[in-house]
Write an enzyme that holds these catalytic residues in place. Sequence first.
Site, PDB file in Angstrom:
ATOM      1  CE  LYS A  13     -20.604 -30.938 -11.067  1.00  0.00           C
ATOM      2  NZ  LYS A  13     -20.906 -30.540 -10.070  1.00  0.00           N
ATOM      3  NE  ARG A 160     -13.056 -24.703 -10.015  1.00  0.00           N
ATOM      4  CZ  ARG A 160     -14.297 -25.027 -10.411  1.00  0.00           C
ATOM      5  NH1 ARG A 160     -13.615 -26.099  -9.935  1.00  0.00           N
ATOM      6  NH2 ARG A 160     -15.378 -25.156  -9.876  1.00  0.00           N
TER       7      ARG A 160
END
Length: 217
Positions: A13, A160
């Site tokens: 995305k 992350r």
Amino acid sequence: MRFVLLGPPGAGKGTQAERLAKKYGIPHIATGDILRQSVKDRTKSGMLAKSYMDRGELVPDQILIGIIRDRLSSLDCSKGSILDGFPRTVTQADALSSILHRLNQKLDGAINLELPEEEVIARLSGRRVCRSCGTNYHTQFNPPKEGGKCDKCGGQLYQRDDDKEEAIQNRLKVYQRQTEPLIKYYKKEGLLISVDGAKEISTVFENLCEIVEGVKK
Ligand code: AP5
């Protein structure tokens, strides 16, 4: 034009929204990026969001709805936007519909990037992000030219916290429970467009551009 990008974690995305926004000159609104910036800035909502994000849980709807309401009301969104990571629950989808209605705007489509679970894990565990500008890379599928450094700004790349194995598994469960129902939601609204997210980045992008061009005609 206004599109929502749906899909499991790692479906692409962010990668695709960034390219679409650049090509069509409209804002890319990524709720994950907005939240990560709030964490970095140590704002009140950022501090609250951090514990949910690190566990791979969704941040409470009201925080996200407030963020999106403010962002979509900005002047630069009047001609369109690409929403990446919002909505993620039926409550958020209902809120988006009323926000757009109040602004006299409408969604052109909800594009679902489809990706099998094995691919999700491979993509997320290899993802690296630039600490300075937020650009995404992948150690294998989309590596930077020079290891550990961003091609665009030379910033340092990092992994992350929610791309660690345990958080990935939880994000997948959360996705199936809370976000997947949006596929039916947008199908019912006649807005769902499915795209194979497992193809190469450039092929997925070409497919998305065809969809966008179709809407612009
Ligand atoms: P967020 O940052 O939105 O995470 P996500 O939805 O889990 O999506 P990702 O960013 O992990 O994946 P992506 O689909 O953007 O894939 P990408 O392009 O990076 O949200 C993080 C957290 O914030 C959530 O868990 C939640 O806590 C909170 N949050 C955010 N929004 C919220 C909301 N609305 N409500 C409540 N909480 C919210 O690609 C992944 C990797 O694959 C990259 O390395 C990339 O280079 C590579 N890649 C991409 N496309 C391809 C391809 N076609 N082929 C090969 N590799 C590819």
